[in-house]
Design a protein around this motif. Structure first.
Motif, short mmCIF file in Angstrom:
data_model
loop_
_atom_site.label_atom_id
_atom_site.label_comp_id
_atom_site.label_asym_id
_atom_site.label_seq_id
_atom_site.Cartn_x
_atom_site.Cartn_y
_atom_site.Cartn_z
N ARG A 133 -8.28 6.95 9.58
CA ARG A 133 -8.36 6.19 8.33
C ARG A 133 -7.13 6.41 7.43
NH1 ARG A 133 -11.31 2.50 9.98
NH2 ARG A 133 -11.83 1.76 7.93
N GLU A 134 -6.07 6.99 7.97
CA GLU A 134 -4.82 7.23 7.23
C GLU A 134 -3.96 5.97 7.20
OE1 GLU A 134 -3.48 10.39 6.06
OE2 GLU A 134 -5.51 11.16 6.29
N MET A 135 -3.11 5.89 6.18
CA MET A 135 -2.13 4.81 6.09
C MET A 135 -0.96 5.18 6.99
SD MET A 135 -2.96 2.50 3.90
CE MET A 135 -4.47 2.43 2.98
N VAL A 136 -0.82 4.48 8.09
CA VAL A 136 0.27 4.75 9.01
C VAL A 136 0.91 3.43 9.43
CG1 VAL A 136 -0.68 6.90 9.93
CG2 VAL A 136 -1.29 4.75 11.01
N GLY A 137 2.16 3.50 9.82
CA GLY A 137 2.87 2.42 10.46
C GLY A 137 2.83 1.05 9.83
N TYR A 138 3.77 0.77 8.95
CA TYR A 138 3.92 -0.58 8.42
C TYR A 138 5.40 -0.85 8.23
CZ TYR A 138 3.13 -4.79 5.66
OH TYR A 138 3.12 -6.09 5.21
N ALA A 139 5.89 -1.91 8.87
CA ALA A 139 7.32 -2.22 8.80
C ALA A 139 7.80 -2.46 7.37
CB ALA A 139 7.63 -3.44 9.67
N GLY A 140 6.92 -2.93 6.51
CA GLY A 140 7.27 -3.17 5.11
C GLY A 140 7.21 -1.91 4.26
N GLY A 141 6.79 -0.80 4.85
CA GLY A 141 6.69 0.46 4.12
C GLY A 141 5.25 0.78 3.75
N ILE A 142 4.91 2.05 3.81
CA ILE A 142 3.54 2.49 3.53
C ILE A 142 3.12 2.13 2.10
CG2 ILE A 142 2.02 4.52 3.35
CD1 ILE A 142 2.68 3.69 6.24
N GLY A 143 4.04 2.22 1.14
CA GLY A 143 3.71 1.86 -0.24
C GLY A 143 3.25 0.41 -0.36
N ARG A 144 3.94 -0.48 0.33
CA ARG A 144 3.54 -1.90 0.30
C ARG A 144 2.20 -2.10 1.01
NH1 ARG A 144 9.44 -3.55 1.61
NH2 ARG A 144 10.25 -4.08 -0.46
N LYS A 145 2.02 -1.41 2.13
CA LYS A 145 0.76 -1.52 2.87
C LYS A 145 -0.40 -1.10 1.97
CE LYS A 145 -1.39 -0.05 7.20
NZ LYS A 145 -1.04 0.36 8.56
N LYS A 146 -0.26 0.02 1.30
CA LYS A 146 -1.30 0.50 0.39
C LYS A 146 -1.54 -0.51 -0.73
CE LYS A 146 -2.59 4.47 -2.50
NZ LYS A 146 -3.56 3.66 -3.15
N TRP A 147 -0.48 -1.07 -1.30
CA TRP A 147 -0.63 -2.05 -2.37
C TRP A 147 -1.40 -3.27 -1.87
CZ3 TRP A 147 -0.08 -7.01 -3.80
CH2 TRP A 147 -0.05 -7.31 -5.16
N LEU A 148 -1.03 -3.79 -0.69
CA LEU A 148 -1.70 -4.97 -0.14
C LEU A 148 -3.18 -4.70 0.09
CD1 LEU A 148 1.07 -6.07 2.37
CD2 LEU A 148 0.34 -7.35 0.35
N LEU A 149 -3.51 -3.55 0.66
CA LEU A 149 -4.91 -3.22 0.93
C LEU A 149 -5.68 -3.04 -0.38
CD1 LEU A 149 -4.52 -0.83 3.98
CD2 LEU A 149 -5.27 -3.22 3.98
#
Length: 163
Positions: A133-149
């Protein structure tokens, strides 16, 4: 090829289309912004894609209605198809994705195909998280992935946000 740059709340996104398909939705890093000086060649699909991204970021769109096409192997196409089936505001793990593909042993190959997705947000690779359940692997960056989610979770649960 028609292309534009959209200034989203989490960075500049390059959008590339043909006459028939969206081919790229890509978060640009600073070194890629020199391309922005190129002349923009506009078409109806580019306008429609930009409008739908604006609606998504403003909380008024949960699902995209755009024709997409990206070059990849049959397996990559299968992975990208599974990504589009992940509901707005939800996540699945890489292991869940591998199981949906029919074989838990393809977890690494599924993660690799996920990372090769060229159509961010519309083909929602950001909705795949680590098995723990960790934030891993996003080409746009983990910060952006977290923001989107977080953005999708707030919209899905009726929480108003201000930018």
């Amino acid at each position: 090829m028609p292309q534009t740059w959209y200034h989203s709340p989490i960075g500049i996104i390059r959008i590339t289309v043909t006459e028939s398909y969206v081919e790229e939705v890509h978060f640009c890093e600073k070194e890629e912004l020199s391309d922005m000086s190129q002349e923009i060649s506009w078409n109806a699909l580019l306008q429609n894609c930009t409008d739908q991204l604006i609606e998504y970021f403003s909380g008024h769109r949960r699902q995209f209605d755009l024709p997409v096409s990206q070059t990849g192997t049959g397996f990559q196409q299968q992975v990208w198809g599974e990504l589009t089936a992940i509901s707005f505001g939800r996540t699945i793990s890489y292991m869940d994705l591998a199981r949906k593909l029919g074989d838990p042993k393809v977890i690494r190959a599924a993660a690799s195909a996920n990372g090769k997705n060229n159509i961010a947000i519309i083909v929602p690779c950001h909705r795949v998280i680590g098995t723990n359940r960790e934030m891993v692997g996003y080409a746009g960056g983990i910060g952006r992935k977290k923001w989107l989610l977080d953005h999708e979770r707030k919209i899905a649960h009726g929480v108003q946000t201000l930018f």
